[in-house]
Design a protein around this motif. Structure first.
Motif, PDB file in Angstrom:
ATOM      1  N   TYR A  88       0.858  -1.187   0.000  1.00 19.00           N
ATOM      2  CA  TYR A  88       0.000   0.000   0.000  1.00 19.00           C
ATOM      3  C   TYR A  88       0.886   1.226   0.000  1.00 19.00           C
ATOM      4  N   ALA A  89       0.304   2.377  -0.369  1.00 22.83           N
ATOM      5  CA  ALA A  89       1.135   3.564  -0.546  1.00 22.83           C
ATOM      6  C   ALA A  89       0.302   4.831  -0.539  1.00 22.83           C
ATOM      7  N   GLY A  91       0.704   7.823  -2.769  1.00 23.87           N
ATOM      8  CA  GLY A  91       1.442   7.996  -4.008  1.00 23.87           C
ATOM      9  C   GLY A  91       1.431   9.382  -4.592  1.00 23.87           C
ATOM     10  N   MET A 111       7.876   5.207  -1.690  1.00 23.17           N
ATOM     11  CA  MET A 111       6.526   5.526  -1.220  1.00 23.17           C
ATOM     12  C   MET A 111       5.784   4.304  -0.676  1.00 23.17           C
ATOM     13  N   ILE A 112       6.324   3.121  -0.876  1.00 19.38           N
ATOM     14  CA  ILE A 112       5.549   1.893  -0.736  1.00 19.38           C
ATOM     15  C   ILE A 112       5.949   1.131   0.520  1.00 19.38           C
ATOM     16  N   PRO A 128      -3.384   5.415   4.115  1.00 24.12           N
ATOM     17  CA  PRO A 128      -2.133   6.165   3.962  1.00 24.12           C
ATOM     18  C   PRO A 128      -2.174   7.661   4.204  1.00 24.12           C
ATOM     19  N   PRO A 255       4.973  11.674   1.002  1.00 32.26           N
ATOM     20  CA  PRO A 255       4.988  10.219   0.866  1.00 32.26           C
ATOM     21  C   PRO A 255       6.236   9.638   1.517  1.00 32.26           C
ATOM     22  N   GLY A 257       7.431   5.543   2.620  1.00 26.49           N
ATOM     23  CA  GLY A 257       7.152   4.150   2.900  1.00 26.49           C
ATOM     24  C   GLY A 257       7.545   3.734   4.299  1.00 26.49           C
TER      25      GLY A 257
END
Length: 308
Positions: A88-89, A91, A111-112, A128, A255, A257
């Protein structure tokens, strides 16, 4: 592939389902098959042209920043993920063009994060942006165990996340909301109060000495925040840049991660969850936007894959 697009600024009526090329997978990126995408107010604000002064927009636009899905392919220099991984992210790119409201989306690895095992696709897609924003706000406010935090709009997506995150830190949370959301806020760890005229007095009834920090997730709350802060108290807003002129912080999340991994650990530890109000198939994005624009939902609005 199919995607929802718009080719000019406007309201939900400018959205249409379109055939678009599959995104390329540059070095340092992965291609994600979308299982769910979160709807956030910023999506329809961008579509209305309200962020034109801040971000370059390249039409036609595929909207959407939040996504949960399965890795379809990886860039040649990406050892972190493999096809089949559930991720999930948040983005957001520096410019607006290729978003997450599509069959597939391509995003940088930075970002992930891996999807929390305890969340379904729809919940993961709703986490997110709102939850990272809440986390960022609490970090800026330095909310710690024993502090008293006032949250304006505790029933919104960011507010619900902030209630849980602050409670997980050991803070006392007072959250404003309409009465129909009070029971849920209590379950999440807050002491709810009715918003509106007389709010400062109602909060003083609960915290006679004031609060250590105030987080504004709705706008128009600056004067109440300042009236309720103890000496040395901190305040921040995700809506009102004017807080900076009054000693506060204006919050805009990036963003990251690693931040999603941090939040995912709280999810899988049972300390954070996501309420989903309703899921719409991607071809009904206009209806989802209208529901988001109406506000007063009981949780996140998300999109699921095309049904046609």
């Amino acid at each position: 592939m199919q995607a929802m697009t718009y080719s000019r600024y406007g309201g939900p009526e400018v959205l249409e389902a379109s055939e678009v090329p599959v995104p390329k997978v540059p070095p340092g990126s992965v291609l994600i098959r979308v299982q769910a995408a979160g709807v956030n107010p910023v999506d329809w604000k961008i579509m209305a042209g309200k962020l034109d002064a801040l971000m370059d927009v390249h039409f036609p636009v595929i909207p959407g920043w939040d996504v949960a899905g399965v890795v379809e392919a990886v860039g040649f220099d990406v050892p972190e993920f493999s096809p089949g991984d559930e991720v999930y992210a948040y983005g957001r790119r520096d410019s607006v063009r290729g978003g997450t409201f599509a069959d597939l989306t391509s995003l940088p690895v930075s970002m992930i994060a891996r999807k929390p095992e305890s969340l379904g696709w729809e919940q993961a897609a709703g986490l997110p942006l709102t939850t990272m924003t809440a986390q960022r706000t609490l970090d800026i406010l330095d909310v710690r165990s024993g502090a008293t935090l006032l949250i304006h709009n505790g029933s919104g997506g960011v507010g619900r996340a902030a209630v849980q995150l602050a409670a997980a830190r050991g803070a006392r949370v007072i959250a404003t909301a309409s009465e129909r959301h009070h029971a849920r806020l209590r379950e999440l760890g807050a002491e709810p109060v009715q918003y509106g005229e007389g709010l400062a007095s109602r909060v003083r009834d609960l915290a006679p000495e004031g609060v250590d920090a105030a987080a504004d997730f709705i706008g128009g709350a600056l004067e109440d925040s300042l009236a309720l802060l103890r000496g040395g108290g901190r305040h921040a807003s995700i809506v009102d840049p004017a807080v900076r002129e009054r000693g506060g912080s204006y919050v805009w999340v990036r963003p990251d991660g690693r931040e999603l991994e941090r939040l995912g650990a709280l999810v899988d530890a049972g300390r954070l969850t996501v309420d989903v109000e309703r899921a719409y198939p991607l071809e009904e994005t206009a209806e989802a936007f209208r529901a988001s624009m109406a506000g007063h939902t009981g949780g996140k609005i998300v999109l699921t894959p095309f049904t046609r």
